[in-house]
Design a protein around this motif. Structure first.
Motif, PDB file in Angstrom:
ATOM      1  N   ALA A  34      59.852 -46.446 -44.402  1.00 32.94           N
ATOM      2  CA  ALA A  34      59.551 -47.668 -45.175  1.00 32.94           C
ATOM      3  C   ALA A  34      58.631 -48.581 -44.369  1.00 32.94           C
ATOM      4  O   ALA A  34      57.632 -49.086 -44.891  1.00 32.94           O
ATOM      5  N   ARG A  35      58.941 -48.743 -43.107  1.00 28.93           N
ATOM      6  CA  ARG A  35      58.094 -49.599 -42.263  1.00 28.93           C
ATOM      7  C   ARG A  35      56.673 -49.036 -42.209  1.00 28.93           C
ATOM      8  O   ARG A  35      55.681 -49.761 -42.305  1.00 28.93           O
ATOM      9  N   ALA A  36      56.569 -47.730 -42.134  1.00 27.28           N
ATOM     10  CA  ALA A  36      55.239 -47.092 -42.069  1.00 27.28           C
ATOM     11  C   ALA A  36      54.467 -47.344 -43.368  1.00 27.28           C
ATOM     12  O   ALA A  36      53.273 -47.636 -43.352  1.00 27.28           O
ATOM     13  N   ARG A  37      55.164 -47.255 -44.498  1.00 26.76           N
ATOM     14  CA  ARG A  37      54.488 -47.533 -45.789  1.00 26.76           C
ATOM     15  C   ARG A  37      53.977 -48.973 -45.814  1.00 26.76           C
ATOM     16  O   ARG A  37      52.844 -49.249 -46.219  1.00 26.76           O
ATOM     17  N   ILE A  38      54.786 -49.901 -45.390  1.00 25.27           N
ATOM     18  CA  ILE A  38      54.397 -51.314 -45.398  1.00 25.27           C
ATOM     19  C   ILE A  38      53.224 -51.519 -44.436  1.00 25.27           C
ATOM     20  O   ILE A  38      52.239 -52.196 -44.764  1.00 25.27           O
ATOM     21  N   ALA A  39      53.278 -50.878 -43.284  1.00 18.89           N
ATOM     22  CA  ALA A  39      52.184 -51.001 -42.310  1.00 18.89           C
ATOM     23  C   ALA A  39      50.881 -50.486 -42.922  1.00 18.89           C
ATOM     24  O   ALA A  39      49.832 -51.101 -42.809  1.00 18.89           O
ATOM     25  N   ASP A  40      50.963 -49.365 -43.645  1.00 23.76           N
ATOM     26  CA  ASP A  40      49.768 -48.827 -44.325  1.00 23.76           C
ATOM     27  C   ASP A  40      49.221 -49.841 -45.327  1.00 23.76           C
ATOM     28  O   ASP A  40      48.035 -50.106 -45.409  1.00 23.76           O
ATOM     29  N   ASN A  41      50.140 -50.402 -46.113  1.00 28.05           N
ATOM     30  CA  ASN A  41      49.714 -51.389 -47.135  1.00 28.05           C
ATOM     31  C   ASN A  41      49.013 -52.568 -46.467  1.00 28.05           C
ATOM     32  O   ASN A  41      47.974 -53.042 -46.928  1.00 28.05           O
ATOM     33  N   LEU A  42      49.561 -53.042 -45.364  1.00 31.10           N
ATOM     34  CA  LEU A  42      48.982 -54.214 -44.688  1.00 31.10           C
ATOM     35  C   LEU A  42      47.653 -53.849 -44.024  1.00 31.10           C
ATOM     36  O   LEU A  42      46.723 -54.657 -43.994  1.00 31.10           O
ATOM     37  N   GLU A  43      47.552 -52.599 -43.556  1.00 27.09           N
ATOM     38  CA  GLU A  43      46.263 -52.133 -43.003  1.00 27.09           C
ATOM     39  C   GLU A  43      45.187 -52.242 -44.088  1.00 27.09           C
ATOM     40  O   GLU A  43      44.062 -52.661 -43.854  1.00 27.09           O
ATOM     41  N   ASP A 103      49.463 -58.837 -37.721  1.00 25.98           N
ATOM     42  CA  ASP A 103      50.426 -58.592 -36.644  1.00 25.98           C
ATOM     43  C   ASP A 103      51.683 -59.439 -36.830  1.00 25.98           C
ATOM     44  O   ASP A 103      52.799 -58.943 -36.668  1.00 25.98           O
ATOM     45  N   GLY A 104      51.495 -60.700 -37.240  1.00 28.17           N
ATOM     46  CA  GLY A 104      52.657 -61.583 -37.438  1.00 28.17           C
ATOM     47  C   GLY A 104      53.575 -61.053 -38.521  1.00 28.17           C
ATOM     48  O   GLY A 104      54.809 -61.093 -38.402  1.00 28.17           O
ATOM     49  N   MET A 105      52.982 -60.504 -39.582  1.00 29.51           N
ATOM     50  CA  MET A 105      53.801 -59.981 -40.679  1.00 29.51           C
ATOM     51  C   MET A 105      54.651 -58.815 -40.202  1.00 29.51           C
ATOM     52  O   MET A 105      55.838 -58.735 -40.466  1.00 29.51           O
ATOM     53  N   LEU A 106      54.025 -57.922 -39.456  1.00 27.10           N
ATOM     54  CA  LEU A 106      54.750 -56.718 -39.032  1.00 27.10           C
ATOM     55  C   LEU A 106      55.746 -57.028 -37.919  1.00 27.10           C
ATOM     56  O   LEU A 106      56.826 -56.433 -37.882  1.00 27.10           O
ATOM     57  N   ARG A 107      55.405 -57.979 -37.052  1.00 24.22           N
ATOM     58  CA  ARG A 107      56.265 -58.173 -35.879  1.00 24.22           C
ATOM     59  C   ARG A 107      57.316 -59.257 -36.091  1.00 24.22           C
ATOM     60  O   ARG A 107      58.416 -59.176 -35.561  1.00 24.22           O
TER      61      ARG A 107
END
Ligand code: T1G
Length: 696
Positions: free
Chosen positions: A328-337, A351-355
């Motif tokens: 799930a985290r990876a999917r969200i990271a892809d979306n934010l990329e 970075d703030g969103m993910l961290r």
């Protein structure tokens, strides 16, 4: 009453300050005020320059759209612009916020333009079914050249100050109070002896390949006519003297003002703003939302989490186990990329969103402090009820418990909790961080404050939130099932899926229903047909050929084969489809007949309008405009038709009812006219009359 155009002088500079909140639209009073202000400045022997500036948050947002459709009153905006440009005084515009449509046209009629760094300019008239009608198509190309002018006008996009500076739309960018900056610039121009600089006296733009450009823009418009007309207006700026080019633009503008497309797009503009402002919620304060929980990190859950992160919310996403949580985290990271790549967010925000903003957990205890939880787990009532039982146990009092279900009965889910008044449906559309539509589904016991909280969250996430009652499929999917059934029946009767797709793309859809099915996955509708089979009325006709495709493992794009074959970048009709359809027609004893594109469009639309009228009549949708917004923002309905019920009004609801009654002679089960539709025709009223009545 405050003057909508305030006048004051500062030394040799007269200031015309527009004060017509909220966005200084160029209403009749404002146009009169500008003309009077120009007269007054020119009558003052001490005045050598005029500064035009807007009060509040914008320079000028354009002509007053609320005046469209009424008899235009003098002074007309083109005359105001020509009056400004022809002044013997030096005229300066100081722009901030947005300068759009007629607002930019006013600025272009000034001799010099200064703007704030975050200012944006644009000519978005095509989004209203129009073209710029106050000189924009004649003056802008003289500053930018034909190519950039055509891009700006046909896209209707906003242009930031830096790009506008490079394109010579604005002369200077300076931060500060717009009036102070404008006065200083005007004084500096006077001190330097700068001459007046009417844009209309600048050289006409060099030609481009007008016919090729026109054809390209027409194709891209998918049936919308004003962007292509704008190309011809810019062509006039290159080929005709300014005054004649202006007259040509005015002629085209007035013709477009009379079109159904202009009515459809204005309807869409105002409905998009009205749909989330429900009169019943006017005085209801939503609960504060700063942190949300998401249950389930699949495509939908990750999309919802992404959308919330992009809105600046804190997100706690819960998944069953660590592997699923990592995925799930990876999917969200892809979306934010993707959002970072599109320039929607900065690297720091990313970075703030993910961290910081995102927490991914495997224990429901992590949800103890969130304000709203949205579950997006498997579409199974038992699974959802178990999730809600856990949420009920861990979430704080006052937390809103929302389900993203697309068809399950939310009353049933609410009844399984100790707080049914806090349970609501928030139905997102995939991909949830891209699609703007949000159906706020209201079960019987939800309080107005919980509904208001759903709408406030939707607004915060940049969604177009629409209220829906509880029924199978809510508003959008229930209507989709109706028009897809109509398409299915036409295939059984003699049309091919490919003719139907072609007819609907000709109507303005980006893709027809069968191509959309292939994209979404044929297995989704297959699962729905199986779910509904046990309760289906025997009188309902349902083609078996789609099931046959699924049984053969053809689910559409994801398997490379569905209604179409997807190979090596090509998309061609799947020959198996008509083999199966022909066999089924034979089994059913059907002699196929042909359907013209017009037949196909009218049947498809009649089914859509009829189901929509039932939904409004039952109170599932509050107003016809609500249904229009669902179809525009969730189902790719062509915006220039305004939505299915606006389309029906423009056709005449009587003609749509007549079609339905004709079709009912072949199949009086599927084609039962909606009571509301019959009532409107009997009363000589339109769907828009219902919209107006609901707003009072
Ligand atoms: N006329 C009348 N009302 C307008 C308006 C306009 N041009 N623009 C906005 N409003 C109202 C809007 O209905 C809402 O009202 C409130 O302002 C706040 O808007 C001759 C013919 C400016 C970027 O197409 O794009 O010039 O709901 O909620 O999100 O060539 O509004 O509060 O009662 O959208 O901050 C060309 C349309 C006109 C710009 C602000 N101009 N507006 O967005 O607030 S045609 C446009 C917008 C023209 C000439 C031609 C946006 C915005 P209420 P909002 P926002």
């Amino acid at each position: 009453m405050t003057d909508v155009v305030a006048y004051e002088t500062h030394g040799a500079v007269a200031v015309l300050r527009l004060q017509n909140p909220p966005v200084n639209a160029l209403s009749h009073a404002v146009r009169q005020g500008v003309m009077a202000g120009m007269d007054r400045a020119e009558a003052d022997p001490d005045v050598r320059a005029v500064l035009i500036v807007g009060a509040g948050r914008a320079f000028i947002a354009g002509a007053d759209i609320k005046e469209f459709g009424k008899a235009p009153l003098e002074p007309h905006l083109p005359d105001v612009c020509n009056r400004i440009e022809a002044s013997p005084l030096l005229v300066v515009a100081s722009m901030h916020g947005v300068s759009l449509g007629g607002g930019l046209e006013v600025a272009l009629s000034a001799h010099y333009r200064v703007a704030q760094p975050e200012a944006r300019v644009g000519l978005p008239e095509v989004h209203l079914g129009l073209i710029p009608g106050a000189g924009g198509t004649q003056r802008l190309p003289r500053l930018t050249g034909a190519g950039p002018a055509i891009d700006i006008i046909t896209s209707g996009r906003h242009v930031g100050a830096p790009e506008a500076g490079q394109l010579h739309i604005i002369d200077r960018i300076e931060a500060g109070d717009p009036q102070t900056v404008g006065l200083a610039y005007a004084q500096a121009l006077l001190d330097s002896g700068a001459a007046r600089r009417p844009v209309s006296e600048m050289a006409a733009p060099a030609p481009v390949d007008w016919d090729a450009t026109y054809a390209k823009v027409l194709r891209k418009g998918r049936g919308q006519i004003s962007p292509a007309q704008a190309v011809r207006a810019v062509q006039a700026s290159a080929e005709l003297p300014f005054a004649q080019g202006l007259a040509e633009e005015r002629r085209m503008f007035r013709d477009l003002m009379q079109t159904d497309q202009r009515q459809g797009m204005i309807h869409a503009f105002f409905s998009e703003r009205a749909v989330s402002n429900l009169p019943e919620l006017k005085d209801v304060a939503p609960r504060s939302v700063e942190a949300i929980g998401v249950i389930g990190g699949g495509t939908m859950g990750a999309g919802i989490a992404t959308s919330a992160l992009l809105a600046g919310l804190h997100v706690v996403l819960v998944e069953r186990g660590q592997t699923a949580a990592d995925a799930a985290r990876a999917r969200i990271a892809d979306n934010l990329e993707g959002a970072l790549a599109r320039g929607k967010i900065t690297q720091e925000q990313h970075d703030g969103m993910l961290r910081q903003a995102l927490v991914v957990a495997t224990d429901y205890a992590a949800l103890s402090d969130v304000d709203v939880v949205i579950e997006a787990v498997f579409e199974d009532m038992a699974v959802k009820e178990a999730v809600f039982a856990e949420l009920d146990a861990v979430c704080k009092p006052g937390a809103v418990l929302a389900t993203n279900t697309s068809y399950l009965d939310i009353n049933e889910i609410a009844a399984k909790t100790s707080r049914p008044a806090d349970v609501i449906g928030l139905h997102f559309f995939s991909p949830a961080h891209v699609m703007k539509l949000l159906e706020v589904v209201v079960p019987d016991q939800a309080t107005p404050q919980v509904v208001a909280t759903g709408f406030a969250l939707g607004k915060r996430m940049g969604k177009v939130a629409v209220r829906s009652g509880v029924c199978d499929g809510f508003i959008g999917n229930r209507i989709m099932r109706a028009y897809r059934t109509a398409a299915d029946h036409m295939v059984l009767e003699g049309a091919t899926p490919f003719e139907i797709d072609d007819a609907l793309t000709a109507f303005g859809f980006a893709m027809g229903p069968f191509a959309v099915s292939d994209l979404a996955g044929l297995d989704i509708a297959w699962a729905m047909r199986k779910r509904l089979a046990s309760t289906r009325d025997p009188a309902e006709r349902v083609g078996r050929y789609p099931d046959a495709l699924c049984e053969a493992g053809h689910f559409g794009r994801k398997t490379g084969r569905g209604f179409y074959v997807y190979e090596n970048g090509a998309v061609v009709p799947n020959p198996e489809v008509m083999e199966r359809v022909t066999a089924e027609r034979t089994e059913r004893g059907i002699t196929p007949r042909s359907f013209s594109p017009e037949d196909i469009q009218r049947r498809y639309m009649a089914a859509m309008v009829n189901e929509a009228a039932k939904i409004v009549g039952e109170g599932i949708a509050r107003r016809p405009l609500d249904v229009d917004m669902v179809l525009l923002f969730g189902y790719g309905f062509p915006r220039y038709h305004g939505g299915p019920l606006k389309w029906a009004d423009l056709q005449g609801v009587g003609s749509v009812l007549a079609d339905i009654e004709t079709y009912a002679q072949e199949d009086d089960f599927f084609w039962r006219p909606a009571p509301l539709l019959k009532q409107l025709v009997a009363d000589g009223r339109s769907f828009d009359d219902l919209n107006k009545a609901a707003q009072t």
